[in-house]
Design a protein around this motif. Structure first.
Motif, PDB file in Angstrom:
ATOM      1  N   GLY A 327       0.821  -1.204   0.000  1.00 12.90           N
ATOM      2  CA  GLY A 327       0.000   0.000   0.000  1.00 12.90           C
ATOM      3  C   GLY A 327       0.855   1.253   0.000  1.00 12.90           C
ATOM      4  N   GLY A 328       0.208   2.411  -0.185  1.00 13.64           N
ATOM      5  CA  GLY A 328       0.913   3.681  -0.183  1.00 13.64           C
ATOM      6  C   GLY A 328       1.924   3.769  -1.313  1.00 13.64           C
ATOM      7  N   PHE A 329       3.064   4.438  -1.063  1.00 20.07           N
ATOM      8  CA  PHE A 329       4.031   4.605  -2.147  1.00 20.07           C
ATOM      9  C   PHE A 329       4.733   3.292  -2.491  1.00 20.07           C
ATOM     10  CE2 PHE A 329       7.074   5.322   1.334  1.00 20.07           C
ATOM     11  CZ  PHE A 329       8.229   4.707   0.858  1.00 20.07           C
ATOM     12  N   LEU A 330       4.644   2.270  -1.621  1.00 20.28           N
ATOM     13  CA  LEU A 330       5.194   0.955  -1.986  1.00 20.28           C
ATOM     14  C   LEU A 330       4.401   0.357  -3.147  1.00 20.28           C
ATOM     15  CD1 LEU A 330       5.924  -0.641   1.506  1.00 20.28           C
ATOM     16  CD2 LEU A 330       7.433   0.720   0.045  1.00 20.28           C
ATOM     17  N   ALA A 331       3.097   0.554  -3.124  1.00 22.86           N
ATOM     18  CA  ALA A 331       2.269   0.107  -4.251  1.00 22.86           C
ATOM     19  C   ALA A 331       2.620   0.889  -5.508  1.00 22.86           C
ATOM     20  CB  ALA A 331       0.787   0.269  -3.918  1.00 22.86           C
ATOM     21  N   SER A 332       2.990   2.153  -5.338  1.00 28.65           N
ATOM     22  CA  SER A 332       3.325   2.995  -6.488  1.00 28.65           C
ATOM     23  C   SER A 332       4.618   2.558  -7.155  1.00 28.65           C
ATOM     24  CB  SER A 332       3.426   4.458  -6.047  1.00 28.65           C
ATOM     25  OG  SER A 332       2.192   4.918  -5.520  1.00 28.65           O
ATOM     26  N   ILE A 333       5.656   2.260  -6.351  1.00 28.91           N
ATOM     27  CA  ILE A 333       6.902   1.823  -6.990  1.00 28.91           C
ATOM     28  C   ILE A 333       6.735   0.425  -7.590  1.00 28.91           C
ATOM     29  CG2 ILE A 333       8.374   3.334  -5.607  1.00 28.91           C
ATOM     30  CD1 ILE A 333       9.162   0.938  -3.901  1.00 28.91           C
ATOM     31  N   TYR A 334       5.882  -0.381  -6.989  1.00 30.91           N
ATOM     32  CA  TYR A 334       5.591  -1.694  -7.577  1.00 30.91           C
ATOM     33  C   TYR A 334       4.882  -1.532  -8.916  1.00 30.91           C
ATOM     34  CZ  TYR A 334       3.863  -6.533  -7.878  1.00 30.91           C
ATOM     35  OH  TYR A 334       3.586  -7.823  -8.286  1.00 30.91           O
ATOM     36  N   ALA A 335       4.011  -0.523  -9.014  1.00 27.10           N
ATOM     37  CA  ALA A 335       3.278  -0.291 -10.259  1.00 27.10           C
ATOM     38  C   ALA A 335       4.199   0.122 -11.402  1.00 27.10           C
ATOM     39  CB  ALA A 335       2.213   0.787 -10.038  1.00 27.10           C
ATOM     40  N   VAL A 336       5.313   0.778 -11.080  1.00 20.64           N
ATOM     41  CA  VAL A 336       6.244   1.210 -12.122  1.00 20.64           C
ATOM     42  C   VAL A 336       6.868   0.008 -12.833  1.00 20.64           C
ATOM     43  CG1 VAL A 336       8.409   2.442 -12.573  1.00 20.64           C
ATOM     44  CG2 VAL A 336       6.740   3.390 -10.958  1.00 20.64           C
ATOM     45  N   ASP A 337       7.257  -1.016 -12.070  1.00 15.75           N
ATOM     46  CA  ASP A 337       7.889  -2.196 -12.670  1.00 15.75           C
ATOM     47  C   ASP A 337       7.630  -3.427 -11.808  1.00 15.75           C
ATOM     48  OD1 ASP A 337       9.388  -3.984 -14.101  1.00 15.75           O
ATOM     49  OD2 ASP A 337      11.277  -2.862 -14.002  1.00 15.75           O
ATOM     50  N   PRO A 338       6.420  -3.973 -11.863  1.00 21.60           N
ATOM     51  CA  PRO A 338       6.099  -5.129 -11.020  1.00 21.60           C
ATOM     52  C   PRO A 338       6.978  -6.344 -11.311  1.00 21.60           C
ATOM     53  CG  PRO A 338       4.339  -4.699 -12.609  1.00 21.60           C
ATOM     54  CD  PRO A 338       5.270  -3.533 -12.661  1.00 21.60           C
ATOM     55  N   ALA A 339       7.404  -6.501 -12.550  1.00 25.75           N
ATOM     56  CA  ALA A 339       8.215  -7.666 -12.905  1.00 25.75           C
ATOM     57  C   ALA A 339       9.563  -7.645 -12.182  1.00 25.75           C
ATOM     58  CB  ALA A 339       8.436  -7.712 -14.411  1.00 25.75           C
ATOM     59  N   HIS A 340      10.060  -6.464 -11.862  1.00 27.67           N
ATOM     60  CA  HIS A 340      11.352  -6.365 -11.180  1.00 27.67           C
ATOM     61  C   HIS A 340      11.263  -6.973  -9.778  1.00 27.67           C
ATOM     62  CE1 HIS A 340      15.391  -4.734 -10.655  1.00 27.67           C
ATOM     63  NE2 HIS A 340      15.022  -4.378  -9.432  1.00 27.67           N
ATOM     64  N   LEU A 341      10.256  -6.561  -9.015  1.00 30.08           N
ATOM     65  CA  LEU A 341      10.097  -7.115  -7.665  1.00 30.08           C
ATOM     66  C   LEU A 341       9.712  -8.589  -7.723  1.00 30.08           C
ATOM     67  CD1 LEU A 341      10.064  -6.665  -4.601  1.00 30.08           C
ATOM     68  CD2 LEU A 341       7.643  -6.043  -4.807  1.00 30.08           C
ATOM     69  N   ASP A 342       8.806  -8.930  -8.633  1.00 27.47           N
ATOM     70  CA  ASP A 342       8.399 -10.334  -8.750  1.00 27.47           C
ATOM     71  C   ASP A 342       9.603 -11.232  -9.051  1.00 27.47           C
ATOM     72  OD1 ASP A 342       5.801  -9.570  -8.276  1.00 27.47           O
ATOM     73  OD2 ASP A 342       5.198  -9.605 -10.385  1.00 27.47           O
ATOM     74  N   GLY A 343      10.515 -10.746  -9.902  1.00 28.73           N
ATOM     75  CA  GLY A 343      11.689 -11.532 -10.246  1.00 28.73           C
ATOM     76  C   GLY A 343      12.608 -11.734  -9.052  1.00 28.73           C
ATOM     77  N   LEU A 344      12.792 -10.688  -8.252  1.00 22.00           N
ATOM     78  CA  LEU A 344      13.632 -10.807  -7.059  1.00 22.00           C
ATOM     79  C   LEU A 344      13.032 -11.806  -6.071  1.00 22.00           C
ATOM     80  CD1 LEU A 344      14.529  -7.037  -6.512  1.00 22.00           C
ATOM     81  CD2 LEU A 344      16.053  -8.838  -7.348  1.00 22.00           C
ATOM     82  N   LEU A 345      11.713 -11.738  -5.900  1.00 26.51           N
ATOM     83  CA  LEU A 345      11.061 -12.629  -4.933  1.00 26.51           C
ATOM     84  C   LEU A 345      10.928 -14.056  -5.469  1.00 26.51           C
ATOM     85  CD1 LEU A 345       8.287 -10.308  -3.437  1.00 26.51           C
ATOM     86  CD2 LEU A 345      10.538 -10.886  -2.503  1.00 26.51           C
ATOM     87  N   ALA A 346      11.098 -14.234  -6.757  1.00 25.33           N
ATOM     88  CA  ALA A 346      11.082 -15.592  -7.315  1.00 25.33           C
ATOM     89  C   ALA A 346      12.388 -16.330  -7.034  1.00 25.33           C
ATOM     90  CB  ALA A 346      10.847 -15.532  -8.824  1.00 25.33           C
ATOM     91  N   ARG A 347      13.429 -15.573  -6.640  1.00 23.01           N
ATOM     92  CA  ARG A 347      14.742 -16.186  -6.435  1.00 23.01           C
ATOM     93  C   ARG A 347      15.201 -16.172  -4.975  1.00 23.01           C
ATOM     94  NH1 ARG A 347      15.584 -12.627 -10.682  1.00 23.01           N
ATOM     95  NH2 ARG A 347      16.834 -11.223  -9.377  1.00 23.01           N
ATOM     96  N   GLN A 348      14.858 -15.123  -4.239  1.00 26.74           N
ATOM     97  CA  GLN A 348      15.509 -14.909  -2.952  1.00 26.74           C
ATOM     98  C   GLN A 348      14.959 -15.726  -1.776  1.00 26.74           C
ATOM     99  OE1 GLN A 348      15.947 -10.750  -2.055  1.00 26.74           O
ATOM    100  NE2 GLN A 348      17.039 -10.299  -3.944  1.00 26.74           N
ATOM    101  N   PRO A 349      13.643 -15.813  -1.579  1.00 23.02           N
ATOM    102  CA  PRO A 349      13.164 -16.596  -0.422  1.00 23.02           C
ATOM    103  C   PRO A 349      13.373 -18.092  -0.632  1.00 23.02           C
ATOM    104  CG  PRO A 349      11.493 -15.036  -1.220  1.00 23.02           C
ATOM    105  CD  PRO A 349      12.542 -15.143  -2.277  1.00 23.02           C
ATOM    106  N   LEU A 350      13.177 -18.849   0.455  1.00 19.57           N
ATOM    107  CA  LEU A 350      13.216 -20.303   0.355  1.00 19.57           C
ATOM    108  C   LEU A 350      12.177 -20.784  -0.648  1.00 19.57           C
ATOM    109  CD1 LEU A 350      13.488 -21.122   4.166  1.00 19.57           C
ATOM    110  CD2 LEU A 350      15.289 -21.445   2.448  1.00 19.57           C
ATOM    111  N   LYS A 351      12.559 -21.766  -1.439  1.00 24.20           N
ATOM    112  CA  LYS A 351      11.692 -22.220  -2.528  1.00 24.20           C
ATOM    113  C   LYS A 351      10.324 -22.663  -2.025  1.00 24.20           C
ATOM    114  CE  LYS A 351      11.429 -25.468  -6.386  1.00 24.20           C
ATOM    115  NZ  LYS A 351      12.108 -26.576  -7.111  1.00 24.20           N
TER     116      LYS A 351
END
Length: 397
Positions: A327-351
């Motif tokens: 929410g808030g500006f975190l939702a805004s930066i996610y809206a700019v490039d959602p694939a960037h965050l999604d890609g990081l979270l596809a690799r970093q946490p435990l599978k």
């Protein structure tokens, strides 16, 4: 016989609370659905609904019969005449809203300030805006109370603001002072906890039992957690301070005394400066970020998303949520490039943990904290609808 009567009255009051709560959370249900969800028989539901109608807490409307087979069941909706007031003090504005049952925002006023308001200034601004709003209401409206969303640590039992560092408030009785100024019951809680409540009740988290909500605002980053369908508050109600997750071991000092916290690296003012804005609301900032073609803007967004991914990795590994709501500006930066965050979270946490989690934006937008704060104002009413009216403050003439 007296004891039996008291028991029957207790059951009736409990059932009224259950019915009103369902109608409030679902923003309306048919009588037949109320029957199925509660297990009560039709005549009991009819009697309970009739009592709530007499209290002007719900109303019955005819259903859309176009796709119905047989006799359609009346739909029970929240009454438009019962309202709660919400207040959200921030470093750059004090926002006040009027919210109806069902989480319907009827009016929202953002009162900008040119400096961080003191407790007394925030109380005075809130009281003045509330007085003006109530003066415009028809006398039929009943105000249940005021809920306050505070960007800081709030003691659960009395609403004392233990620490709102960006506001410079420490051990301040904001709720008590606002109650004295308005004559209405005031309840306060952490803003991110209330955002979590609003999104899980009316927004993106409906029906999800395990979720994390993370909000970015003018006063930093806060979070809330729903675990097993219930809010996770901790021993004193301070759980969810995800803004103080360590994301950079060589980072800048944080006001909390640590270094490299999420909210020292992921900051709204950096984004505002890059797009040439100062005191803008969330919608304006997001529109500017999404429309920008400046490489420096995209670079800063990616930098902040990178640190956000570190915090979310830790949260995913620790809490195993089904859903993360931004929410808030975190939702805004996610809206700019959602694939960037999604890609990081596809690799970093435990599978095993990352396979089931998904990330989404908050649905309630700029109304989020107003709706969440109003839930505090409705708490006593929803808990005991039959006996609430006697203590409800009258609407202003």
């Amino acid at each position: 016989m007296g004891g039996r009567g008291n028991s029957n009255d207790h059951v009736r009051r409990h059932n009224l609370s259950v019915i009103l709560g369902l109608v409030h959370r679902h923003r309306g249900l048919s009588r037949s659905l109320l029957t199925r969800q509660t297990g009560l028989n039709r005549s009991t539901i009819a009697a309970l609904v009739a009592e709530l109608v007499s209290l002007d807490l719900v109303m019955e409307v005819d259903p859309d019969a176009s796709n119905q087979v047989g006799r359609p069941s009346p739909v029970v909706r929240p009454s438009p005449h019962t309202i709660g007031i919400a207040v959200n003090p921030e470093i750059d504005a004090v926002t006040v809203g009027i919210v109806g049952l069902g989480g319907t925002v009827m009016k929202r006023v953002r009162y900008p300030v040119d400096h961080t308001p003191s407790v007394r200034e925030a109380v005075d601004i809130s009281a003045a805006v509330i007085a003006g709003m109530r003066a415009e209401l028809d006398p039929r409206y009943t105000t249940t109370g005021i809920g306050v969303a505070v960007p800081g640590l709030v003691r659960t039992q009395d609403g004392l603001v233990r620490l709102a560092p960006h506001l410079g408030w420490e051990d301040e009785p904001f709720a008590e002072l606002l109650e004295e100024a308005t004559g209405l019951t005031v309840v306060a809680a952490n803003d991110a906890h209330l955002g979590t409540l609003a999104e899980s009740t009316f927004g993106a988290g409906r029906g999800v039992t395990d979720l994390i909500y993370l909000n970015g605002g003018a006063s930093g980053i806060g979070g809330g957690i729903i675990s097993g369908g219930k809010p996770l508050g901790g021993a004193a109600g301070y759980a969810g301070e995800l803004g103080h997750t360590l994301v950079n071991s060589h980072g800048a000092p944080c006001h909390c005394g640590a270094e490299g916290c999420l909210e020292t690296e992921v900051r709204r003012e950096r984004l505002l400066a890059l797009v040439g804005l100062t005191n803008a609301d969330g919608d304006e900032l997001e529109a500017a970020l999404v429309a920008s073609t400046d490489p420096a803007v995209l670079a800063e967004v990616h930098r902040q998303l990178g640190f956000l991914a570190v915090a979310l990795r830790n949260a995913i590994n620790t809490l195993n949520p089904e859903l993360i709501i931004l929410g808030g500006f975190l939702a805004s930066i996610y809206a700019v490039d959602p694939a960037h965050l999604d890609g990081l979270l596809a690799r970093q946490p435990l599978k095993a943990s990352r396979e089931s989690v998904r990330v989404t934006r908050a649905e309630l937008g700029a109304d989020l904290l107003i709706i969440g704060a109003a839930e505090l104002a409705f708490e006593a009413l929803l808990a005991d609808p039959a006996n609430f009216r006697a203590s409800a403050a009258p609407s202003a003439e």
